[in-house]
Design a protein around this motif. Structure first.
Motif, PDB file in Angstrom:
ATOM      1  N   MET A   1      -5.323   0.209  -2.955  1.00  0.00           N
ATOM      2  CA  MET A   1      -6.661  -0.162  -2.479  1.00  0.00           C
ATOM      3  C   MET A   1      -7.639  -0.231  -3.649  1.00  0.00           C
ATOM      4  O   MET A   1      -8.548  -1.053  -3.665  1.00  0.00           O
ATOM      5  CB  MET A   1      -7.153   0.857  -1.444  1.00  0.00           C
ATOM      6  CG  MET A   1      -6.534   0.698  -0.071  1.00  0.00           C
ATOM      7  SD  MET A   1      -7.133  -0.767   0.807  1.00  0.00           S
ATOM      8  CE  MET A   1      -8.771  -0.239   1.263  1.00  0.00           C
TER       9      MET A   1
ATOM     10  N   TRP B   1      -4.645   2.683   5.555  1.00  0.00           N
ATOM     11  CA  TRP B   1      -4.517   1.249   5.807  1.00  0.00           C
ATOM     12  C   TRP B   1      -3.053   0.816   5.789  1.00  0.00           C
ATOM     13  O   TRP B   1      -2.661  -0.096   6.519  1.00  0.00           O
ATOM     14  CB  TRP B   1      -5.340   0.458   4.789  1.00  0.00           C
ATOM     15  CG  TRP B   1      -6.776   0.351   5.178  1.00  0.00           C
ATOM     16  CD1 TRP B   1      -7.833   1.014   4.626  1.00  0.00           C
ATOM     17  CD2 TRP B   1      -7.319  -0.457   6.228  1.00  0.00           C
ATOM     18  NE1 TRP B   1      -8.997   0.669   5.261  1.00  0.00           N
ATOM     19  CE2 TRP B   1      -8.717  -0.237   6.245  1.00  0.00           C
ATOM     20  CE3 TRP B   1      -6.773  -1.347   7.139  1.00  0.00           C
ATOM     21  CZ2 TRP B   1      -9.562  -0.865   7.161  1.00  0.00           C
ATOM     22  CZ3 TRP B   1      -7.619  -1.984   8.054  1.00  0.00           C
ATOM     23  CH2 TRP B   1      -8.996  -1.747   8.049  1.00  0.00           C
TER      24      TRP B   1
ATOM     25  N   SER C   1      -5.620   4.061   0.973  1.00  0.00           N
ATOM     26  CA  SER C   1      -4.372   3.312   0.832  1.00  0.00           C
ATOM     27  C   SER C   1      -3.348   3.754   1.869  1.00  0.00           C
ATOM     28  O   SER C   1      -2.659   2.927   2.484  1.00  0.00           O
ATOM     29  CB  SER C   1      -3.801   3.492  -0.580  1.00  0.00           C
ATOM     30  OG  SER C   1      -4.660   2.948  -1.551  1.00  0.00           O
TER      31      SER C   1
ATOM     32  N   LEU D   1       0.816  -1.213   0.000  1.00  0.00           N
ATOM     33  CA  LEU D   1       0.000   0.000   0.000  1.00  0.00           C
ATOM     34  C   LEU D   1       0.851   1.266   0.000  1.00  0.00           C
ATOM     35  O   LEU D   1       0.631   2.173  -0.814  1.00  0.00           O
ATOM     36  CB  LEU D   1      -0.930  -0.008   1.218  1.00  0.00           C
ATOM     37  CG  LEU D   1      -2.032  -1.078   1.208  1.00  0.00           C
ATOM     38  CD1 LEU D   1      -2.755  -1.102   2.535  1.00  0.00           C
ATOM     39  CD2 LEU D   1      -3.014  -0.837   0.074  1.00  0.00           C
TER      40      LEU D   1
END
Length: 211
Positions: free
Chosen positions: A132, A154, A151, A121
């Motif tokens: 993502m 996370w 993105s 990510l």
């Protein structure tokens, strides 16, 4: 960690009509499925650890994850790529741990999978790509800016999760590490997931508009 990220977004498909004439909400169904796919493997892991030990717990967790993958593929004909990777990776490490009689390989599974996801990510962002969107773009319609923000968030979360698991298995007893994984990291993931919901809702695209 299984399919937790799926629940941060809202499905844009119109409601379906059941054979009895009732409206079926695919978003609600998907969220329930995502919740179960996260909880059931962890619940199996915890219960089997209490009954039979760490190796049996790892087998039970991987088996439940594989069962949930199969179930949702048969029902919805779609699964998140990360869930497939996570389940296969956990299965390989679990088999290796049992063959080598090395419990550490089971304990470091969350660390490695989290680091891989953080690298994918955050590394994608450095290359100007929101990963993502790659993982979930066929399921959800969000603005490009929203995909980038998700993105990043996370990616950072997975990095923190990896550090947390490393500290936990190194400094806690095995039983306490299992408790940490089940009753600390799982709720933390759920809380973080819900915290992304406002961003996701604001970033939805109309049905007739492309990302």
């Amino acid at each position: 960690m299984s399919d937790t990220m799926k629940t941060t977004e809202t499905d844009e498909k119109p409601p379906k009509i059941s054979s009895e004439g009732h409206t079926v909400n695919p978003t609600k169904s998907m969220r329930l499925g995502s919740f179960l796919s996260e909880i059931l493997p962890l619940a199996s892991f915890f219960v089997f650890y209490r009954l039979y030990g760490l190796y049996a717990a790892a087998i039970a967790g991987v088996s439940m994850s594989a069962f949930m993958l199969l179930y949702f593929w048969l029902v919805e004909r779609r699964v998140a790529k990360f869930v497939v990777f996570s389940t296969l990776f956990s299965g390989v490490l679990t088999a290796t741990a049992i063959l080598a009689s090395e419990k550490m390989l089971i304990k470091i599974q969350p660390t490695i999978s989290s680091l891989v996801m953080a690298g994918v990510l955050l590394g994608g962002l450095l290359r100007g790509k929101a990963m993502m969107q790659v993982f979930f773009g066929t399921q959800f319609r969000l603005t490009e800016a929203t995909w980038f923000q998700l993105s990043f968030r996370w990616g950072v979360f997975f990095l923190v999760a990896a550090i947390g698991n490393e500290l936990a298995w190194r400094y806690l007893t095995e039983a306490n590490w299992v408790i940490f994984r089940t009753f600390v990291m799982s709720p933390a993931t759920g809380i973080f997931m819900l915290a992304q919901l406002p961003l996701t809702l604001r970033g939805r695209l109309p049905l007739d508009q492309d990302a």
